[in-house]
Scaffold this motif. Structure first.
Motif, mmCIF file in Angstrom:
data_model
loop_
_atom_site.group_PDB
_atom_site.id
_atom_site.type_symbol
_atom_site.label_atom_id
_atom_site.label_comp_id
_atom_site.label_asym_id
_atom_site.label_seq_id
_atom_site.Cartn_x
_atom_site.Cartn_y
_atom_site.Cartn_z
ATOM 1 N N SER A 142 79.650 57.425 39.905
ATOM 2 C CA SER A 142 80.124 58.804 39.973
ATOM 3 C C SER A 142 79.937 59.386 41.371
ATOM 4 N N GLU A 143 79.405 58.579 42.287
ATOM 5 C CA GLU A 143 79.171 59.019 43.663
ATOM 6 C C GLU A 143 79.766 58.001 44.627
ATOM 7 N N PRO A 144 81.095 57.958 44.726
ATOM 8 C CA PRO A 144 81.747 56.921 45.539
ATOM 9 C C PRO A 144 81.517 57.048 47.036
ATOM 10 N N SER A 145 80.991 58.163 47.503
ATOM 11 C CA SER A 145 80.742 58.322 48.937
ATOM 12 C C SER A 145 79.341 57.892 49.345
ATOM 13 N N VAL A 146 78.504 57.519 48.374
ATOM 14 C CA VAL A 146 77.129 57.107 48.663
ATOM 15 C C VAL A 146 77.094 55.599 48.901
ATOM 16 N N PRO A 147 76.549 55.147 50.029
ATOM 17 C CA PRO A 147 76.537 53.714 50.324
ATOM 18 C C PRO A 147 75.527 52.951 49.474
ATOM 19 N N VAL A 148 75.820 51.683 49.238
ATOM 20 C CA VAL A 148 74.937 50.793 48.493
ATOM 21 C C VAL A 148 74.561 49.627 49.397
ATOM 22 N N VAL A 149 73.269 49.275 49.430
ATOM 23 C CA VAL A 149 72.808 48.123 50.204
ATOM 24 C C VAL A 149 71.909 47.271 49.321
ATOM 25 N N GLY A 150 71.817 45.997 49.653
ATOM 26 C CA GLY A 150 70.934 45.114 48.921
ATOM 27 C C GLY A 150 71.667 43.928 48.316
ATOM 28 N N ALA A 151 70.913 42.858 48.085
ATOM 29 C CA ALA A 151 71.472 41.614 47.561
ATOM 30 C C ALA A 151 71.273 41.467 46.062
ATOM 31 N N SER A 152 70.798 42.518 45.396
ATOM 32 C CA SER A 152 70.433 42.372 43.983
ATOM 33 C C SER A 152 71.625 42.007 43.099
ATOM 34 N N GLY A 153 72.820 42.471 43.434
ATOM 35 C CA GLY A 153 73.985 42.106 42.634
ATOM 36 C C GLY A 153 74.283 40.621 42.724
ATOM 37 N N ALA A 154 74.205 40.070 43.940
ATOM 38 C CA ALA A 154 74.427 38.635 44.122
ATOM 39 C C ALA A 154 73.330 37.832 43.433
ATOM 40 N N ILE A 155 72.092 38.309 43.530
ATOM 41 C CA ILE A 155 70.974 37.605 42.902
ATOM 42 C C ILE A 155 71.094 37.665 41.382
ATOM 43 N N ALA A 156 71.539 38.803 40.861
ATOM 44 C CA ALA A 156 71.794 38.882 39.424
ATOM 45 C C ALA A 156 72.862 37.874 39.016
ATOM 46 N N GLY A 157 73.839 37.647 39.892
ATOM 47 C CA GLY A 157 74.836 36.623 39.625
ATOM 48 C C GLY A 157 74.220 35.241 39.525
ATOM 49 N N MET A 158 73.263 34.948 40.407
ATOM 50 C CA MET A 158 72.567 33.671 40.346
ATOM 51 C C MET A 158 71.737 33.550 39.067
ATOM 52 N N MET A 159 71.186 34.673 38.618
ATOM 53 C CA MET A 159 70.439 34.657 37.363
ATOM 54 C C MET A 159 71.370 34.335 36.191
ATOM 55 N N GLY A 160 72.572 34.903 36.204
ATOM 56 C CA GLY A 160 73.538 34.578 35.166
ATOM 57 C C GLY A 160 73.939 33.118 35.208
ATOM 58 N N ALA A 161 74.130 32.586 36.423
ATOM 59 C CA ALA A 161 74.471 31.166 36.556
ATOM 60 C C ALA A 161 73.326 30.283 36.079
ATOM 61 N N MET A 162 72.098 30.708 36.353
ATOM 62 C CA MET A 162 70.938 29.944 35.897
ATOM 63 C C MET A 162 70.874 29.909 34.371
ATOM 64 N N LEU A 163 71.208 31.009 33.742
ATOM 65 C CA LEU A 163 71.185 31.061 32.278
ATOM 66 C C LEU A 163 72.124 30.022 31.682
ATOM 67 N N VAL A 164 73.273 29.821 32.308
ATOM 68 C CA VAL A 164 74.253 28.863 31.795
ATOM 69 C C VAL A 164 73.906 27.437 32.220
ATOM 70 N N ARG A 165 73.540 27.276 33.474
ATOM 71 C CA ARG A 165 73.329 25.921 34.008
ATOM 72 C C ARG A 165 71.949 25.358 33.678
ATOM 73 N N LEU A 166 70.937 26.205 33.654
ATOM 74 C CA LEU A 166 69.564 25.741 33.437
ATOM 75 C C LEU A 166 68.870 26.593 32.377
ATOM 76 N N PRO A 167 69.424 26.665 31.177
ATOM 77 C CA PRO A 167 68.888 27.600 30.176
ATOM 78 C C PRO A 167 67.478 27.261 29.711
ATOM 79 N N ARG A 168 67.098 25.996 29.779
ATOM 80 C CA ARG A 168 65.775 25.607 29.273
ATOM 81 C C ARG A 168 64.697 25.612 30.352
#
Length: 267
Positions: A142-168
């Motif tokens: 709701s605040e499109p003019s506010v900048p976002v920084v950080g790698a957490s979105g990419a890291i969350a993507g790696m967490m999702g990939a880990m769930l599928v590739r290395l679930p155990r």
């Protein structure tokens, strides 16, 4: 009367725009507010009203220029003005604690994936997942003019990939708390298929139920979903076997031999 009302409404729009700029501009906003007061409530001639409004517009323009000159606005992801910040924002952080927290999660989720996928594939996936995560934030904020920084979105993507590739795979945790002022601490392990979905639930709950706290929860959720989709696609296409020439059986990886940095390989 009509002229004063029109100019007053214009001033209100300008001050609202200035207030949305945020940052360390309180003194300037106060100056703008005083101008609004003069325009709206003092009995000024028509020419003076127009001159005051012009000064107000100039000050708002100064605020915009000051805001756009910050590092966060130049290299962070600003949803209203997407550009190179979609990529550069992944390598900026708001502070040392922000960086350390992200690196801990990166270490948990990415070390084995980097070994399984190879460095080039891992790096490309990291950037792509980060861009998708940023776009997910841009679509929901709701605040499109506010900048976002950080790698957490990419890291969350790696967490999702880990769930599928290395679930155990078992994740190690440490805990510390006080009971009757007596410290208690220890460690435990839990599989990825249990802990990672629980983490995702906390992010969804924070997005739906929490107030704004400066965290891009939609980026985490979007990145996680994108990571799951990427790993599922790679599995379906047998990418590791066909492209990376990995053996069919998953290789056992000794946790003690793994590096502390995902982009390094053990000696």
């Amino acid at each position: 009367g009509g002229m004063m009302r029109t100019q007053g409404q214009a001033a209100q729009e300008s001050i609202a725009k200035a207030a949305r700029l945020g940052g360390r501009v309180d003194a300037r906003i106060e100056m703008v507010a005083k101008t609004v007061f003069l325009v709206e409530y003092r009995d000024l001639p028509e020419g003076a009203v127009a001159e005051a409004q012009a000064r107000l517009d100039e000050r708002v323009a100064d605020l915009e220029a000051a805001r756009s000159d910050t590092v966060a606005h130049r290299f962070g992801y600003v949803p209203s003005k997407p550009g190179i910040g979609l990529v550069t924002s992944l390598f900026l952080h708001a502070g040392v604690l922000h960086l350390i927290g992200n690196m801990v999660f990166l270490w948990i989720a990415a070390v084995k994936l980097e070994q399984l996928w190879s460095r080039p594939v891992f790096a490309a996936a990291f950037v792509v997942l980060g861009v998708v995560a940023a776009l997910a934030h841009g679509l929901t904020t709701s605040e499109p003019s506010v900048p976002v920084v950080g790698a957490s979105g990419a890291i969350a993507g790696m967490m999702g990939a880990m769930l599928v590739r290395l679930p155990r795979d078992r994740i190690h945790f440490a805990y510390f708390f006080l009971i009757m002022l007596r410290p208690r601490w220890g460690t435990f392990q839990a599989p990825a298929y249990v802990m990672l979905p629980l983490w995702l639930v906390t992010q969804i709950g924070s997005l739906l139920g929490g107030g704004p706290d400066g965290t891009a929860y939609a980026s985490h959720i979007g990145g996680f979903a994108a990571g799951c989709a990427l790993a599922l696609a790679m599995k379906k296409l047998r990418f590791e076997q066909r492209v990376l020439k990995q053996v069919e059986e998953e290789k056992e990886i000794d946790p003690e031999s793994l590096p502390l940095v995902a982009f390094q390989r053990p000696a």
